[in-house]
Design an enzyme around this catalytic site. Structure first.
Site, mmCIF file in Angstrom:
data_model
loop_
_atom_site.group_PDB
_atom_site.id
_atom_site.type_symbol
_atom_site.label_atom_id
_atom_site.label_comp_id
_atom_site.label_asym_id
_atom_site.label_seq_id
_atom_site.Cartn_x
_atom_site.Cartn_y
_atom_site.Cartn_z
ATOM 1 N N PRO A 86 0.817 -1.224 0.000
ATOM 2 C CA PRO A 86 0.000 0.000 0.000
ATOM 3 C C PRO A 86 0.851 1.276 0.000
ATOM 4 C CG PRO A 86 -0.232 -1.191 2.081
ATOM 5 C CD PRO A 86 0.575 -2.055 1.174
ATOM 6 N N GLU A 113 1.722 -8.593 8.787
ATOM 7 C CA GLU A 113 1.843 -7.178 9.164
ATOM 8 C C GLU A 113 2.891 -6.433 8.340
ATOM 9 O OE1 GLU A 113 0.734 -9.287 11.326
ATOM 10 O OE2 GLU A 113 -1.025 -8.197 12.004
ATOM 11 N N ARG A 150 -4.741 -8.515 -20.430
ATOM 12 C CA ARG A 150 -5.779 -8.170 -21.412
ATOM 13 C C ARG A 150 -5.256 -7.228 -22.501
ATOM 14 N NH1 ARG A 150 -8.220 -3.409 -20.686
ATOM 15 N NH2 ARG A 150 -10.247 -3.955 -21.558
ATOM 16 N N ASP A 164 -11.520 1.483 -24.013
ATOM 17 C CA ASP A 164 -11.486 1.349 -22.556
ATOM 18 C C ASP A 164 -11.690 2.661 -21.838
ATOM 19 O OD1 ASP A 164 -10.917 -1.305 -22.477
ATOM 20 O OD2 ASP A 164 -8.758 -1.068 -22.147
HETATM 21 N N1 ADE Z 1 -0.934 -5.047 -0.015
HETATM 22 C C1 ADE Z 1 -1.819 -4.677 0.924
HETATM 23 N N2 ADE Z 1 -2.564 -3.655 0.509
HETATM 24 C C2 ADE Z 1 -2.152 -3.345 -0.756
HETATM 25 C C3 ADE Z 1 -2.529 -2.368 -1.714
HETATM 26 N N3 ADE Z 1 -3.481 -1.471 -1.470
HETATM 27 N N4 ADE Z 1 -1.878 -2.345 -2.889
HETATM 28 C C4 ADE Z 1 -0.876 -3.238 -3.131
HETATM 29 N N5 ADE Z 1 -0.480 -4.167 -2.269
HETATM 30 C C5 ADE Z 1 -1.110 -4.238 -1.090
#
Ligand code: ADE
Length: 222
Positions: A86, A113, A150, A164
């Site tokens: 993230p 975690e 794709r 798209d």
């Molecule tokens: N791992 C956990 N959350 C994620 C996200 N939002 N994007 C990529 N990998 C992740």
């Protein structure tokens, strides 16, 4: 193209790899996708892959050894290594186009975690699929793989990419099928007219209207 995915949960990929367009693309050899169990690379006698974090704190942390060994085993000069997190660069359609031109991707799925910070040094790019936290990188790696596969030649009809959403920073236009009148909701007359120039103009106008209403940020990028 070849895609190697490193995960602690290979079972999560079964449906993804064996259904619909991805299954067909694999069968026709447009892409080769291999899912590798990170645990298989552990040198620990009990195949341990994570441990408590130094300095305390919650949860288990993925150890560097199995991931380094896996990447070193799979990597060639043609490889690009992506780390799902993230904290990564927000993923966009534009990046899908760029990555679809690569020969070999290695995708590392983080889990639990977190992962040892040193794993970051293996990645050419860290990728986030959105501002929310998943239980691991598996779903993110599937999203990215799907969006790339794709776009590969022969996987879907070429002009469908051009239509798209996000192509040239416009959302897609509305589409309709039978019946012409469903519960009083009618198909726009222009689509029944057979007049291609008018249909194209109407579609383009709908794309602009829709994008302005739903995603004005995209219009600013045009
Ligand atoms: N791992 C956990 N959350 C994620 C996200 N939002 N994007 C990529 N990998 C992740």
């Amino acid at each position: 193209m070849k895609i190697d995915i490193l995960t602690l949960f290979p079972g999560m990929f079964e449906g993804f790899l064996n259904e619909s367009i991805i299954a067909r693309a694999r069968k026709k050899n447009h892409v080769q996708i291999n899912v590798h169990d990170i645990r298989a690379y552990s040198k620990d006698p009990h195949k341990k892959v994570d441990d408590y974090g130094y300095g305390g704190g919650k949860g288990m942390v993925l150890m560097p050894q199995p991931i380094f060994d896996a990447v070193e085993d799979l990597k060639t000069e043609e490889s690009k290594v992506l780390l799902m997190t993230p904290q990564g660069e927000p993923y966009k359609q534009e990046k899908a186009y760029d990555l679809s031109k690569e020969k070999h991707l290695i995708i590392i799925c983080g889990h639990y975690e977190g992962f040892d910070e040193r794993i970051r040094s293996l990645a050419d790019m860290e990728v986030s699929i959105g501002d929310y936290v998943l239980t691991g990188g598996e779903l993110a790696s599937m999203v990215i793989t799907d969006s790339i596969v794709r776009l590969l030649d022969g996987v879907i009809a070429k002009d469908s990419h051009i239509q798209d959403s996000f192509h040239e920073n416009l959302l897609d236009y509305p589409v309709y099928t039978k019946p012409e009148d469903f519960r009083g909701m009618k198909v726009p007359a222009v689509l029944l007219s057979g007049h291609h120039k008018n249909i194209n103009e109407w579609r383009y106008e709908e794309q602009r209207k829709r994008t302005k209403l739903r995603r004005p940020d995209l219009l600013e990028k045009r």
